[in-house]
Scaffold this motif. Structure first.
Motif, PDB file in Angstrom:
ATOM      1  N   THR A 304       0.837  -1.205   0.000  1.00 55.60           N
ATOM      2  CA  THR A 304       0.000   0.000   0.000  1.00 55.60           C
ATOM      3  C   THR A 304       0.865   1.245   0.000  1.00 55.60           C
ATOM      4  OG1 THR A 304      -1.741  -1.167   1.216  1.00 55.60           O
ATOM      5  CG2 THR A 304      -1.814   1.236   1.242  1.00 55.60           C
ATOM      6  N   ILE A 305       1.911   1.221   0.809  1.00 56.50           N
ATOM      7  CA  ILE A 305       2.827   2.360   0.860  1.00 56.50           C
ATOM      8  C   ILE A 305       3.549   2.523  -0.479  1.00 56.50           C
ATOM      9  CG2 ILE A 305       4.908   3.263   1.982  1.00 56.50           C
ATOM     10  CD1 ILE A 305       3.947   1.875   4.568  1.00 56.50           C
ATOM     11  N   GLY A 314      -0.286   9.962   5.232  1.00 50.45           N
ATOM     12  CA  GLY A 314      -0.056  10.316   6.627  1.00 50.45           C
ATOM     13  C   GLY A 314       0.516   9.127   7.375  1.00 50.45           C
ATOM     14  N   PHE A 315       1.458   9.389   8.285  1.00 52.43           N
ATOM     15  CA  PHE A 315       2.081   8.341   9.072  1.00 52.43           C
ATOM     16  C   PHE A 315       2.109   8.776  10.534  1.00 52.43           C
ATOM     17  CE2 PHE A 315       3.746   7.998   4.798  1.00 52.43           C
ATOM     18  CZ  PHE A 315       3.688   6.636   4.543  1.00 52.43           C
ATOM     19  N   SER A 316       1.677   7.869  11.398  1.00 53.21           N
ATOM     20  CA  SER A 316       1.719   8.129  12.838  1.00 53.21           C
ATOM     21  C   SER A 316       2.917   7.408  13.431  1.00 53.21           C
ATOM     22  CB  SER A 316       0.428   7.640  13.505  1.00 53.21           C
ATOM     23  OG  SER A 316       0.512   7.756  14.908  1.00 53.21           O
ATOM     24  N   HIS A 317       3.711   8.122  14.240  1.00 51.34           N
ATOM     25  CA  HIS A 317       4.882   7.527  14.876  1.00 51.34           C
ATOM     26  C   HIS A 317       4.427   6.763  16.120  1.00 51.34           C
ATOM     27  CE1 HIS A 317       8.812   7.153  16.825  1.00 51.34           C
ATOM     28  NE2 HIS A 317       9.348   7.452  15.645  1.00 51.34           N
ATOM     29  N   PHE A 318       4.804   5.471  16.201  1.00 50.53           N
ATOM     30  CA  PHE A 318       4.336   4.615  17.283  1.00 50.53           C
ATOM     31  C   PHE A 318       4.663   5.173  18.666  1.00 50.53           C
ATOM     32  CE2 PHE A 318       4.510   0.972  14.154  1.00 50.53           C
ATOM     33  CZ  PHE A 318       3.143   0.733  14.193  1.00 50.53           C
ATOM     34  N   TYR A 319       5.846   5.736  18.840  1.00 52.03           N
ATOM     35  CA  TYR A 319       6.319   6.073  20.172  1.00 52.03           C
ATOM     36  C   TYR A 319       6.079   7.531  20.554  1.00 52.03           C
ATOM     37  CZ  TYR A 319       8.384   1.566  19.309  1.00 52.03           C
ATOM     38  OH  TYR A 319       8.540   0.245  18.984  1.00 52.03           O
ATOM     39  N   SER A 320       6.292   8.448  19.618  1.00 52.63           N
ATOM     40  CA  SER A 320       6.077   9.861  19.938  1.00 52.63           C
ATOM     41  C   SER A 320       4.616  10.269  19.760  1.00 52.63           C
ATOM     42  CB  SER A 320       6.958  10.740  19.045  1.00 52.63           C
ATOM     43  OG  SER A 320       6.504  10.703  17.697  1.00 52.63           O
ATOM     44  N   GLY A 321       3.870   9.497  18.935  1.00 55.50           N
ATOM     45  CA  GLY A 321       2.488   9.860  18.641  1.00 55.50           C
ATOM     46  C   GLY A 321       2.371  10.961  17.608  1.00 55.50           C
ATOM     47  N   LYS A 322       3.506  11.482  17.134  1.00 54.79           N
ATOM     48  CA  LYS A 322       3.486  12.578  16.167  1.00 54.79           C
ATOM     49  C   LYS A 322       3.026  12.076  14.808  1.00 54.79           C
ATOM     50  CE  LYS A 322       6.393  16.401  14.549  1.00 54.79           C
ATOM     51  NZ  LYS A 322       7.725  17.022  14.623  1.00 54.79           N
ATOM     52  N   VAL A 323       2.256  12.907  14.117  1.00 55.76           N
ATOM     53  CA  VAL A 323       1.756  12.564  12.787  1.00 55.76           C
ATOM     54  C   VAL A 323       2.533  13.345  11.738  1.00 55.76           C
ATOM     55  CG1 VAL A 323      -0.229  12.665  11.237  1.00 55.76           C
ATOM     56  CG2 VAL A 323      -0.549  11.960  13.607  1.00 55.76           C
ATOM     57  N   GLU A 335      13.039   2.658   5.076  1.00 49.44           N
ATOM     58  CA  GLU A 335      12.664   4.042   5.331  1.00 49.44           C
ATOM     59  C   GLU A 335      11.864   4.621   4.165  1.00 49.44           C
ATOM     60  OE1 GLU A 335      16.172   6.417   5.782  1.00 49.44           O
ATOM     61  OE2 GLU A 335      16.512   6.540   3.619  1.00 49.44           O
ATOM     62  N   ILE A 336      11.189   5.727   4.470  1.00 49.45           N
ATOM     63  CA  ILE A 336      10.467   6.462   3.433  1.00 49.45           C
ATOM     64  C   ILE A 336      10.952   7.900   3.427  1.00 49.45           C
ATOM     65  CG2 ILE A 336       8.383   5.034   3.572  1.00 49.45           C
ATOM     66  CD1 ILE A 336       7.125   7.357   5.209  1.00 49.45           C
ATOM     67  N   ILE A 337      10.720   8.572   2.307  1.00 49.25           N
ATOM     68  CA  ILE A 337      11.031   9.996   2.201  1.00 49.25           C
ATOM     69  C   ILE A 337       9.762  10.723   1.792  1.00 49.25           C
ATOM     70  CG2 ILE A 337      12.407  11.733   0.988  1.00 49.25           C
ATOM     71  CD1 ILE A 337      14.509   9.562   0.491  1.00 49.25           C
ATOM     72  N   ILE A 355      11.801  15.102   4.458  1.00 50.21           N
ATOM     73  CA  ILE A 355      12.276  14.362   5.624  1.00 50.21           C
ATOM     74  C   ILE A 355      12.303  12.852   5.359  1.00 50.21           C
ATOM     75  CG2 ILE A 355      11.470  16.092   7.283  1.00 50.21           C
ATOM     76  CD1 ILE A 355       9.105  14.239   7.883  1.00 50.21           C
ATOM     77  N   ARG A 356      13.160  12.160   6.134  1.00 52.47           N
ATOM     78  CA  ARG A 356      13.261  10.704   6.085  1.00 52.47           C
ATOM     79  C   ARG A 356      12.669  10.139   7.370  1.00 52.47           C
ATOM     80  NH1 ARG A 356      17.235   8.838   2.406  1.00 52.47           N
ATOM     81  NH2 ARG A 356      18.348  10.544   1.375  1.00 52.47           N
ATOM     82  N   LEU A 357      11.960   9.017   7.246  1.00 56.03           N
ATOM     83  CA  LEU A 357      11.338   8.372   8.403  1.00 56.03           C
ATOM     84  C   LEU A 357      11.576   6.867   8.332  1.00 56.03           C
ATOM     85  CD1 LEU A 357       7.919  10.250   8.256  1.00 56.03           C
ATOM     86  CD2 LEU A 357       9.719  10.666   9.937  1.00 56.03           C
ATOM     87  N   LYS A 358      11.858   6.253   9.489  1.00 54.98           N
ATOM     88  CA  LYS A 358      12.066   4.811   9.523  1.00 54.98           C
ATOM     89  C   LYS A 358      10.723   4.092   9.513  1.00 54.98           C
ATOM     90  CE  LYS A 358      16.624   4.557  11.627  1.00 54.98           C
ATOM     91  NZ  LYS A 358      17.449   3.951  12.703  1.00 54.98           N
ATOM     92  N   LEU A 359      10.587   3.138   8.596  1.00 54.68           N
ATOM     93  CA  LEU A 359       9.318   2.442   8.411  1.00 54.68           C
ATOM     94  C   LEU A 359       8.856   1.701   9.654  1.00 54.68           C
ATOM     95  CD1 LEU A 359       9.235   0.860   4.832  1.00 54.68           C
ATOM     96  CD2 LEU A 359       7.458   2.231   5.919  1.00 54.68           C
ATOM     97  N   GLU A 360       9.792   1.095  10.406  1.00 59.28           N
ATOM     98  CA  GLU A 360       9.374   0.273  11.539  1.00 59.28           C
ATOM     99  C   GLU A 360       8.729   1.075  12.658  1.00 59.28           C
ATOM    100  OE1 GLU A 360      13.933   0.819  12.289  1.00 59.28           O
ATOM    101  OE2 GLU A 360      12.614   0.533  10.568  1.00 59.28           O
ATOM    102  N   ASN A 361       8.926   2.399  12.635  1.00 59.07           N
ATOM    103  CA  ASN A 361       8.346   3.255  13.673  1.00 59.07           C
ATOM    104  C   ASN A 361       6.996   3.837  13.276  1.00 59.07           C
ATOM    105  OD1 ASN A 361      10.659   2.893  15.236  1.00 59.07           O
ATOM    106  ND2 ASN A 361      11.666   4.680  14.346  1.00 59.07           N
ATOM    107  N   LEU A 362       6.492   3.484  12.087  1.00 62.39           N
ATOM    108  CA  LEU A 362       5.347   4.192  11.527  1.00 62.39           C
ATOM    109  C   LEU A 362       4.127   3.301  11.319  1.00 62.39           C
ATOM    110  CD1 LEU A 362       7.249   6.152   8.738  1.00 62.39           C
ATOM    111  CD2 LEU A 362       6.717   6.950  11.050  1.00 62.39           C
ATOM    112  N   ARG A 363       2.974   3.946  11.441  1.00 58.56           N
ATOM    113  CA  ARG A 363       1.705   3.314  11.042  1.00 58.56           C
ATOM    114  C   ARG A 363       1.063   4.200   9.991  1.00 58.56           C
ATOM    115  NH1 ARG A 363      -3.608   4.072  12.109  1.00 58.56           N
ATOM    116  NH2 ARG A 363      -3.199   5.662  13.704  1.00 58.56           N
ATOM    117  N   LEU A 364       0.692   3.594   8.872  1.00 59.96           N
ATOM    118  CA  LEU A 364       0.041   4.346   7.799  1.00 59.96           C
ATOM    119  C   LEU A 364      -1.366   4.747   8.234  1.00 59.96           C
ATOM    120  CD1 LEU A 364       0.154   5.281   4.790  1.00 59.96           C
ATOM    121  CD2 LEU A 364      -0.839   3.054   4.208  1.00 59.96           C
ATOM    122  N   LEU A 365      -1.671   6.023   8.134  1.00 59.89           N
ATOM    123  CA  LEU A 365      -3.008   6.493   8.499  1.00 59.89           C
ATOM    124  C   LEU A 365      -4.040   6.000   7.488  1.00 59.89           C
ATOM    125  CD1 LEU A 365      -2.527  10.232   9.567  1.00 59.89           C
ATOM    126  CD2 LEU A 365      -2.425   8.194  10.989  1.00 59.89           C
TER     127      LEU A 365
END
Length: 476
Positions: A304-305, A314-323, A335-337, A355-365
């Protein structure tokens, strides 16, 4: 809803969590607060700042706080549990409840039975999850009631967990420790042993992921999950359960026997062992389906990604909760960019960030979640489109058709008027009387407002409407 039998003038049941400044204590502080309990925390380290962050009192005077509370929960390290119970239990008030959240049950329950006054109830409790789990829904909580000592509070606590979506298991302390010696003792031991073996081999895990299989990938994630947590906690889980040494002996013996079969190239012996274990396991077909489901869910999300490159995601960070929301530029194995969208309040000179984000920390909205974020966080354009609608047409029905445009935050009728207003020549040219309606559209801030306005105008004309006057642009 708070259904506990003890109430105070505030109308709330009072809970004291010993170890409430630790990770699990903090998790349950949120849990009880959300269910309208009045929570106080205490921790040996005196971390008052943690209590402030949780917005609850810190029990600076523990001696005074203990008899003021209806429920006292012991959530301290396993090797400090009995000592804490011995110190706290005798000071509790009649009719209150003493609980422990320890990973073993025989020793804590015996300590509660021995040190708590006869008029204080006790309940062994073991939440089978860690503090990184976002909700108790779907999680298992084990309860160990004690005959004659759990009558009033046991049904209350059970109802509290079940109504919150947890699966509650009732057992004895002996059975709990016997089962957990495998459920946690063997599982954690095996994963930690895999991690220490990789360390001994000086193996390049990062490079190995290039040759990854689904099972290996998931196994590495579970090993990493265990290794990345508090090692003292896992050491105590291994050392404090009296059933664990027997489990270790069996595991080590099986490893040695399997290794001997491999060294001897005894394939028949190896096959016999696997088949015997499969018969004992008695659930291999279901295990295959469950593991396939886990593997396929990872594959499906990744696909899907991958298929969303070039789109706003949109991606939600598992630990920080930041979107993080933005245009997905590139997807790699780990990772994604994205080009992050500028939200409301962003300084005008700051453009969209790459920005770059690590995939394992993310949930696709999901689509509804992404739409809600865009609605709340982007600066939107507002346009008025004034039209004369067809004779006998319903403006609300036309409104419904307009709102199907996915680029719109909202659409409403801002004005209606008699379409015959104007000079006699204009009215004669216009034909039969038609109702004039102004449709106000709010366009998502990440869309091209002119293009969306044109789309909506084209739709209205296709429904038989006539544009009455130049459209207005508001709040851009």
């Amino acid at each position: 809803m708070n259904t506990d039998p003890e109430k105070h003038s505030s109308g709330k049941t009072k809970v004291l969590i010993l170890g409430g400044t630790g990770e699990m204590g903090q998790w349950f502080t949120h849990f009880f607060k959300e269910r309208d309990y009045e929570v106080t925390v205490w921790g040996k380290g005196g971390k008052v700042e943690v209590a402030r962050k949780l917005n609850v009192p810190f029990a600076s005077d523990l001696e005074a706080a203990i008899p003021e509370n209806d429920i006292v929960i012991v959530s301290v390290p396993i090797n400090a549990t009995e000592e804490t119970i011995a110190e706290v239990a005798p000071k509790m008030k009649a009719g209150s409840l003493l609980m422990d959240f320890t990973s073993t049950k025989v020793k804590p329950v015996e300590a509660m039975r021995r040190f708590a006054p006869a008029n204080v109830e006790i309940l062994g409790t073991h939440p089978m999850f860690g503090p990184t789990i976002p909700t108790i829904r779907g999680q298992t909580v084990i309860l160990v009631p004690v005959n004659g000592r759990s009558e009033k509070w046991f049904p209350v606590i059970r109802q509290l967990f079940e109504e919150s979506g947890a699966h509650v298991e009732i057992t004895t302390a002996d059975e709990h420790d016997r089962l957990v010696s495998v459920v946690q003792g063997l599982t954690h031991f095996a994963y930690i042993a895999i991690g220490t073996t990789i360390d001994r081999l000086d193996f390049d895990i990062k490079k190995s992921r290039k040759f990854v299989s689904p099972v290996y990938s998931i196994m590495l994630d579970f090993v990493g999950r265990i290794l990345g947590q508090n090692p003292y906690l896992y050491a105590l889980i291994q050392m404090e359960n009296p059933g664990v040494p027997e489990v270790h002996e069996a595991f080590i013996k099986e490893c040695e026997e399997l290794s001997s079969l491999v060294r001897a190239h005894d394939d028949e012996g190896f096959v016999r062992k696997m088949k015997a274990a499969a018969r004992k396991y008695d659930d291999t077909a279901h295990a295959l389906r469950r593991s396939d489901k886990l593997i396929n869910s990872r594959i499906t999300e990744y696909e899907t990604i991958m298929n969303s490159v070039g789109k706003v995601c949109g991606f939600s960070h598992f630990y920080s909760g930041k979107v993080h929301v933005g245009t997905l530029e590139k997807v790699g194995p780990n990772e994604i960019i994205i080009t992050k969208l500028a939200s409301k309040g962003t300084a005008p000179h700051i453009k969209n960030k790459f920005i770059r984000l690590k995939l394992e920390n993310l949930r696709l909205l999901s689509e509804p979640e992404l739409r809600e974020w865009r609605k709340e966080n982007l600066k939107h354009a507002i346009r008025d489109i004034s039209v004369l609608i067809p004779e006998d047409a319903d403006p609300e029905v036309i409104l419904g058709a307009v709102t199907t445009n996915n680029h719109l935050v909202a659409c409403q009728i801002s004005d209606t008027y008699n379409g015959t207003k104007g000079t006699e020549a204009e009215n004669e040219k216009r034909g039969p009387e038609r109702l004039g309606v102004t449709y106000r559209i709010t366009i998502f801030g990440d869309c091209n407002a002119d293009s969306v306005e044109t789309e909506v105008t084209t739709l209205l004309c296709g429904l038989g409407c006539r544009v009455r006057e130049k459209n207005l642009r508001l709040k851009e």
